[in-house]
Design a protein around this motif. Structure first.
Motif, PDB file in Angstrom:
ATOM      1  N   GLY A 271      33.653  31.262  45.704  1.00 20.54           N
ATOM      2  CA  GLY A 271      33.146  30.474  44.587  1.00 20.54           C
ATOM      3  C   GLY A 271      34.106  30.499  43.414  1.00 20.54           C
ATOM      4  O   GLY A 271      35.099  31.233  43.422  1.00 20.54           O
ATOM      5  N   GLU A 272      33.829  29.695  42.408  1.00 19.65           N
ATOM      6  CA  GLU A 272      34.642  29.633  41.204  1.00 19.65           C
ATOM      7  C   GLU A 272      33.899  30.240  40.033  1.00 19.65           C
ATOM      8  O   GLU A 272      32.678  30.078  39.922  1.00 19.65           O
ATOM      9  N   LEU A 273      34.645  30.926  39.184  1.00 21.22           N
ATOM     10  CA  LEU A 273      34.047  31.533  37.993  1.00 21.22           C
ATOM     11  C   LEU A 273      34.146  30.523  36.848  1.00 21.22           C
ATOM     12  O   LEU A 273      35.143  30.477  36.120  1.00 21.22           O
ATOM     13  N   HIS A 274      33.150  29.704  36.717  1.00 22.62           N
ATOM     14  CA  HIS A 274      33.160  28.673  35.683  1.00 22.62           C
ATOM     15  C   HIS A 274      33.082  29.312  34.294  1.00 22.62           C
ATOM     16  O   HIS A 274      32.351  30.264  34.071  1.00 22.62           O
ATOM     17  N   GLY A 275      33.852  28.776  33.399  1.00 22.35           N
ATOM     18  CA  GLY A 275      33.848  29.287  32.031  1.00 22.35           C
ATOM     19  C   GLY A 275      34.958  30.272  31.753  1.00 22.35           C
ATOM     20  O   GLY A 275      35.141  30.682  30.603  1.00 22.35           O
ATOM     21  N   VAL A 276      35.719  30.669  32.792  1.00 23.18           N
ATOM     22  CA  VAL A 276      36.853  31.558  32.564  1.00 23.18           C
ATOM     23  C   VAL A 276      38.087  30.891  33.160  1.00 23.18           C
ATOM     24  O   VAL A 276      38.065  30.401  34.279  1.00 23.18           O
ATOM     25  N   ARG A 277      39.156  30.862  32.370  1.00 27.43           N
ATOM     26  CA  ARG A 277      40.372  30.202  32.808  1.00 27.43           C
ATOM     27  C   ARG A 277      41.571  31.116  32.554  1.00 27.43           C
ATOM     28  O   ARG A 277      41.586  31.889  31.598  1.00 27.43           O
ATOM     29  N   GLU A 278      42.536  31.006  33.424  1.00 30.48           N
ATOM     30  CA  GLU A 278      43.743  31.817  33.334  1.00 30.48           C
ATOM     31  C   GLU A 278      44.909  30.915  32.935  1.00 30.48           C
ATOM     32  O   GLU A 278      45.175  29.905  33.589  1.00 30.48           O
ATOM     33  N   SER A 279      45.596  31.273  31.857  1.00 26.55           N
ATOM     34  CA  SER A 279      46.742  30.496  31.390  1.00 26.55           C
ATOM     35  C   SER A 279      48.041  31.108  31.885  1.00 26.55           C
ATOM     36  O   SER A 279      48.116  32.305  32.160  1.00 26.55           O
ATOM     37  N   VAL A 280      49.062  30.281  31.999  1.00 28.72           N
ATOM     38  CA  VAL A 280      50.380  30.717  32.458  1.00 28.72           C
ATOM     39  C   VAL A 280      51.414  30.246  31.448  1.00 28.72           C
ATOM     40  O   VAL A 280      51.327  29.122  30.924  1.00 28.72           O
ATOM     41  N   TYR A 281      52.391  31.115  31.185  1.00 32.97           N
ATOM     42  CA  TYR A 281      53.387  30.835  30.158  1.00 32.97           C
ATOM     43  C   TYR A 281      54.806  31.065  30.682  1.00 32.97           C
ATOM     44  O   TYR A 281      55.034  31.913  31.560  1.00 32.97           O
ATOM     45  N   ALA A 282      55.723  30.302  30.125  1.00 33.50           N
ATOM     46  CA  ALA A 282      57.149  30.588  30.265  1.00 33.50           C
ATOM     47  C   ALA A 282      57.593  31.137  28.912  1.00 33.50           C
ATOM     48  O   ALA A 282      57.406  30.487  27.878  1.00 33.50           O
ATOM     49  N   ILE A 283      58.151  32.329  28.907  1.00 36.86           N
ATOM     50  CA  ILE A 283      58.541  32.994  27.664  1.00 36.86           C
ATOM     51  C   ILE A 283      60.063  33.035  27.594  1.00 36.86           C
ATOM     52  O   ILE A 283      60.724  33.506  28.532  1.00 36.86           O
TER      53      ILE A 283
END
Length: 311
Positions: A271-283
């Motif tokens: 299933g998916e955890l709705h309401g939580v999101r993971e961001s990804v960055y280039a630093i």
């Protein structure tokens, strides 16, 4: 890094530097001696002379083998570039035609899902201009320290550089993804029956405390009033998925790589955890992205995240 003495270029013995570099590459004086065709005491003596010349120890003396010290790691990085350029010079002088690819040095935190890192880096090999990719995995703080002294062109991370970090670095957000829970077939089927409440009853594998993914999960579970039955915590995301594939517990990673995770680890989506999101960055060390390889990664990643979002 402060040394005990001032080092000048005319005092640096490149012959000693080469012996040190071979020892670091081989991991021991014994293996380096065999590669160089020299006696072990001779190799050890050359390394000690280099340490005397630079005014600091290049290896930690504790334990077996030769483990680079902090100074040794930095000297080794310079030696890598010096001897790579030296080999190219030799090839040129010997009449060998060489096409020098642009070098792209990337840092990836241990906690970042490796399939996600692969997806981000994959476009580097899909263009006519070839890049020589050097990818290092380590702790996030160590990667940032190396970025500050130009050891990396970019650090890919699921956590941005916070205002408390006292280095010059810039976050370039690549995108964000929902978190998806995976598990071996039987465990995933049980989780789907009453998802997400089932997460409180079934075994779960969690990222190590302090990682960005763990913070996101903890916040979601606190808001959902769900306390998972944790059976293991892992800093290495690849090892976490191996245990998940073996049926030890459920695990959550960004859904943008769902297809790859299911195919490679033979697991199913619970299933998916709705309401939580993971961001990804280039630093990067500079605000403006100048390296063509980094620009390619950023552009491709933003397109990937945009197309992965449901309509």
């Amino acid at each position: 890094m402060l040394l005990r003495q001032t080092v000048k270029l005319d005092q640096l013995n490149f012959h000693h530097l080469y012996y040190f570099w071979v020892v670091a590459e081989e991991g021991s004086v014994t293996a380096a001696s065999k590669r160089l065709g020299l006696a072990q005491p001779s190799v050890s003596a050359q390394v000690r002379k280099l340490e005397d010349g630079v005014g600091g120890e290049l290896f930690d003396r504790s334990g077996r083998g030769r483990v680079l010290s902090q100074l040794g790691r930095e000297v080794h990085a310079y030696a890598d570039r010096i001897f790579a350029e030296g080999q190219e010079l030799i090839d040129f002088l010997n009449g060998k035609e060489t096409v020098k690819p642009a070098r792209l040095v990337v840092g990836v935190p241990d906690s970042m899902p490796k399939l996600l890192a692969y997806r981000l880096l994959q476009p580097v090999y899909g263009v006519e201009q070839q890049f020589e990719l050097l990818c290092h995995a380590s702790k996030f703080d160590d990667l940032l320290s190396d970025l500050a002294v130009n050891r990396f062109d970019v650090v890919l991370s699921n956590a941005p550089v916070g205002p408390h970090v006292r280095i010059r670095a810039f976050n370039h957000k690549l995108g964000e993804s929902t978190l998806t829970v995976f598990g071996a077939a039987e465990l995933a089927a049980a989780a789907r029956e009453d998802f997400p409440n089932s997460l409180a009853k079934l075994p779960m594998l969690l990222p190590a405390a302090g990682t960005e993914l763990r913070r996101s999960l903890d916040l979601w579970m606190q808001q959902a009033d769900i306390r998972p039955r944790c059976v293991g915590e892992f800093y290495d995301s690849a090892l976490l998925k191996e245990f998940g594939a073996a049926g030890v517990g459920l695990f959550a990673i960004p859904g943008v790589v769902s297809e790859e995770v299911c195919r490679q680890y033979r697991v199913e989506i619970a299933g998916e955890l709705h309401g939580v999101r993971e961001s990804v960055y280039a630093i990067t060390h500079q605000k403006r992205i100048a390296h063509p390889g980094v620009s390619l990664i950023v552009e491709s990643a933003r397109e990937m995240f945009a197309t992965s979002e449901p309509a």
